[in-house]
Design a protein around this motif. Structure first.
Motif, PDB file in Angstrom:
ATOM      1  N   ILE A 357      31.709 -23.424 -45.376  1.00 14.40           N
ATOM      2  CA  ILE A 357      31.843 -24.995 -45.439  1.00 14.40           C
ATOM      3  C   ILE A 357      32.656 -25.274 -46.579  1.00 14.40           C
ATOM      4  N   MET A 392      32.157 -25.495 -40.879  1.00 16.75           N
ATOM      5  CA  MET A 392      31.389 -26.972 -41.137  1.00 16.75           C
ATOM      6  C   MET A 392      32.553 -27.675 -41.956  1.00 16.75           C
ATOM      7  N   THR A 394      33.979 -30.984 -43.720  1.00 15.16           N
ATOM      8  CA  THR A 394      33.624 -31.915 -44.605  1.00 15.16           C
ATOM      9  C   THR A 394      34.414 -33.315 -44.675  1.00 15.16           C
ATOM     10  N   GLN A 410      31.830 -27.854 -36.764  1.00 19.98           N
ATOM     11  CA  GLN A 410      30.290 -28.653 -37.128  1.00 19.98           C
ATOM     12  C   GLN A 410      30.701 -29.698 -38.070  1.00 19.98           C
ATOM     13  N   THR A 412      30.403 -32.331 -40.946  1.00 20.70           N
ATOM     14  CA  THR A 412      29.527 -32.274 -42.024  1.00 20.70           C
ATOM     15  C   THR A 412      30.186 -33.511 -42.895  1.00 20.70           C
ATOM     16  N   THR A 429      25.427 -32.465 -39.990  1.00 14.54           N
ATOM     17  CA  THR A 429      24.889 -32.024 -41.238  1.00 14.54           C
ATOM     18  C   THR A 429      25.112 -32.884 -42.232  1.00 14.54           C
ATOM     19  N   THR A 431      25.713 -33.134 -46.466  1.00 11.34           N
ATOM     20  CA  THR A 431      25.801 -32.453 -47.788  1.00 11.34           C
ATOM     21  C   THR A 431      25.555 -33.510 -49.108  1.00 11.34           C
ATOM     22  N   ASN A 453      21.914 -30.289 -46.284  1.00  6.91           N
ATOM     23  CA  ASN A 453      22.234 -29.254 -47.341  1.00  6.91           C
ATOM     24  C   ASN A 453      22.411 -30.053 -48.795  1.00  6.91           C
TER      25      ASN A 453
END
Length: 594
Positions: A357, A392, A394, A410, A412, A429, A431, A453
């Motif tokens: 990530i 992941m 972001t 993924q 995020t 997900t 964060t 997360n």
């Protein structure tokens, strides 16, 4: 010839002398007084109490902020461009000031309990005032410089609240001895009534505080979720220089589930790992490129970046106070670390079957890759051997383009959005900073198949709290510490906590009532003495009690204008000595004539 013994044989009172001497520099008996304290001295006691309470809160803040000490030092570095551990002087002065004011508070309470007049020494007054002003300055400075960190006090109370409540209840219950001594002593006054009302009000508040204490750890054990996975934030930066292969390798040794990094794009389009805007803190750029040491890291090409040493700073600055524990082999390895590229990180993750990530920093507008930064990162991911679902993503920039180019990534987000909007963007997900991770929100996201997360979680108590809240994973600078937390530090059901609450309240009520009854009985016994009782009881009492009785009897008789023919008889160990009113008053009359 009649031999008379002295009216009072003064014994040394070492403890009382030390008590009044340290607090008010009154070491001699004649300097002490049982008179009421002046309003001026009461004002200084109030200032001392304020200093103590403010320092107590300040100390608690820094105790819980330990989770973010490195973040604090990093913020200081961004302001001063010089790395230093700013927590050391703060902790040293806080500990010193708290110890000093706590000691003076204990002395002051002992004065009150013993009926001694408060008279704080002038040096103590200066120091107390300096401590109070410096603490206020520190609070204002932190509120301006690190305002978001105050959230950790509220969050930590969810974990420590039940225990702080019991501790506060024990302290206030113990203060009942001092309060009772003041209330039952002498004639009833307005101050005594106010003191009693305030004390009872504080007790009632403490008895009812658990009604407002809410903690995720107060739950049935059967509802506790699985242990949150731990992500190595910039590797394991407490064990090795951040963002280096060595750091990520150390994190993998701690069984982390994923590796987290900050990515910047170089001048020639190579994604590399760097947290800071410049290369000064974590490389030797000041030696190889001194004229460019303050330039943005993205304005160096990959060849120049690769030539920099990224490990010597860790041994020099020791940001986490852990470099001293490195073995000789690890020290040599640390001294030869270089800046890590995103491609190297992905290869390491693919080889060890770990997820990655990362956050991606966009280059400045004048940078040649300003419009191509997302494409540069995507190309590296596509060319690596890692599975797309292990990455992941972001950044919110060009998210639709990214999903179209690599559908299995993924998605995020670090922005707390409604569940419907998260689903629309394809985000699986979240964060979040731990201050944003409320238990009810986490349950809502989890119920909608959105993982949460939380960063940065370095302390076991915070990890335990996040575990009870139901988070799926945490990002940590200290995976080696969290590895040693197999279960939440504490967890109890609501019924268990209710039982502890009611039991502690009942014990406190019983102790407070017992203290007031005992103090009332003790004071009534002291007021109802007479010569016959003293003569009968003196035989079995120690000399110190006999001397006190002598003083009380003699001076009460003088104040009541006893006739000259009346005699005062006091039994001593050597026999019965007799004194008349004239014998007692003669020295005073002689002094008046002179």
């Amino acid at each position: 010839m009649v031999k008379h013994q002295p009216l009072q044989v003064y014994e040394r009172q070492l403890c009382l002398s030390c008590l009044t001497g340290i607090y008010g520099c009154r070491w001699k008996r004649y300097q002490r007084s049982h008179d009421d304290s002046s309003k001026w001295e009461c004002s200084w006691f109030f200032l001392l109490s304020c200093s103590f309470l403010l320092l107590l809160i300040w100390s608690y803040f820094w105790l819980e902020a330990r989770n973010d000490y490195n973040e604090f030092n990093w913020l200081l570095y961004n302001r001063s461009a010089v790395w230093k551990d700013g927590t050391v002087p703060i902790l040293a002065t806080t500990l010193t000031g708290f110890t000093y004011t706590a000691f003076l508070m204990i002395l002051a309470l002992c004065h009150i309990a013993l009926g001694q007049q408060l008279n704080l020494y002038w040096i103590h007054k200066i120091v107390v005032l300096a401590v109070l002003l410096s603490t206020i300055t520190g609070v204002v400075s932190i509120d301006d410089f690190w305002q978001d960190e105050w959230d950790i006090v509220i969050i930590s109370l969810q974990f420590t609240g039940p225990f702080l409540h019991i501790g506060a209840l024990a302290v206030v219950t113990a203060l009942g001895w001092v309060i009772a001594g003041q209330v039952v002593r002498g004639e009833r006054s307005r101050l005594q009534v106010v003191t009693l009302v305030v004390y009872v009000s504080v007790l009632l508040v403490l008895y009812l505080v658990p009604l407002f204490i809410s903690s995720p750890c107060i739950m049935d054990r059967s509802k506790l979720g699985p242990r949150p996975a731990v992500f190595g934030r910039r590797g394991a930066p407490m064990l090795a220089p951040e963002h280096t292969i060595m750091s990520f390798s150390k994190a993998l040794q701690q069984k982390v589930a994923a590796l987290e990094a900050d990515v910047t794009i170089s001048l020639d389009g190579v994604p590399f790992l760097m947290r800071d805007r410049t290369l000064r803190r974590t490389t030797n750029v000041d030696k190889l490129f001194p004229a460019r040491q303050d330039h943005d890291a993205s304005f160096f090409n990959w060849t120049e970046i690769r030539s920099l040493n990224a490990g010597l700073w860790f041994l020099r600055d020791d940001p986490y106070w852990t470099a001293q524990y490195l073995s000789e082999k690890d020290r040599n390895r640390t001294a030869n670390q270089t800046v890590c590229s995103l491609a190297e990180l992905l290869r390491l993750a693919a080889r060890t079957n770990r997820s990655v990530i990362f956050s991606l920093r966009r280059p400045p507008p004048q940078h040649p890759r300003h419009q191509l930064w997302v494409s540069d990162a995507l190309k590296v991911i596509q060319r690596s051997s890692i599975q797309p679902e292990q990455v992941m993503w972001t950044p919110d920039w060009y998210r639709k383009k990214v999903r179209a180019a690599v559908p299995l990534l993924q998605q995020t987000s670090d922005e707390k959005l409604p569940v419907a909007e998260l689903k629309e963007r394809g985000i699986s997900t979240l964060t979040l900073h731990y201050s944003q991770a409320r238990a009810q929100d986490i349950r809502q996201f989890s119920g909608s198949n959105v993982s949460v997360n939380v960063y940065t979680v370095n302390e076991p108590w915070l990890y335990s709290l996040m575990w009870c809240s139901g988070v799926q994973s945490v990002s940590s600078d200290a995976p080696h510490i969290l590895k040693k937390v197999p279960n939440p530090i504490w967890i109890m059901s609501a019924d268990e906590y209710g039982l502890i609450w009611i039991t502690s309240d009942l014990i406190s009520v019983a102790i407070v009532i017992g203290i007031f009854i005992f103090q009332k009985w003790k004071m009534s016994g002291m007021r109802s003495y007479n010569p016959e009782q003293i003569m009968l009881s003196a035989v079995h009492r120690p000399s110190r009690d006999v001397n006190l009785m002598k003083e009380k009897l003699i001076f009460s008789e003088i104040n009541n204008s006893v006739g000259s023919t009346e005699e005062l008889s006091v039994y001593t160990g050597n026999g019965l000595d007799t004194y008349t009113h004239e014998d007692i008053m003669m020295p005073a009359r002689h002094a008046a004539k002179l």
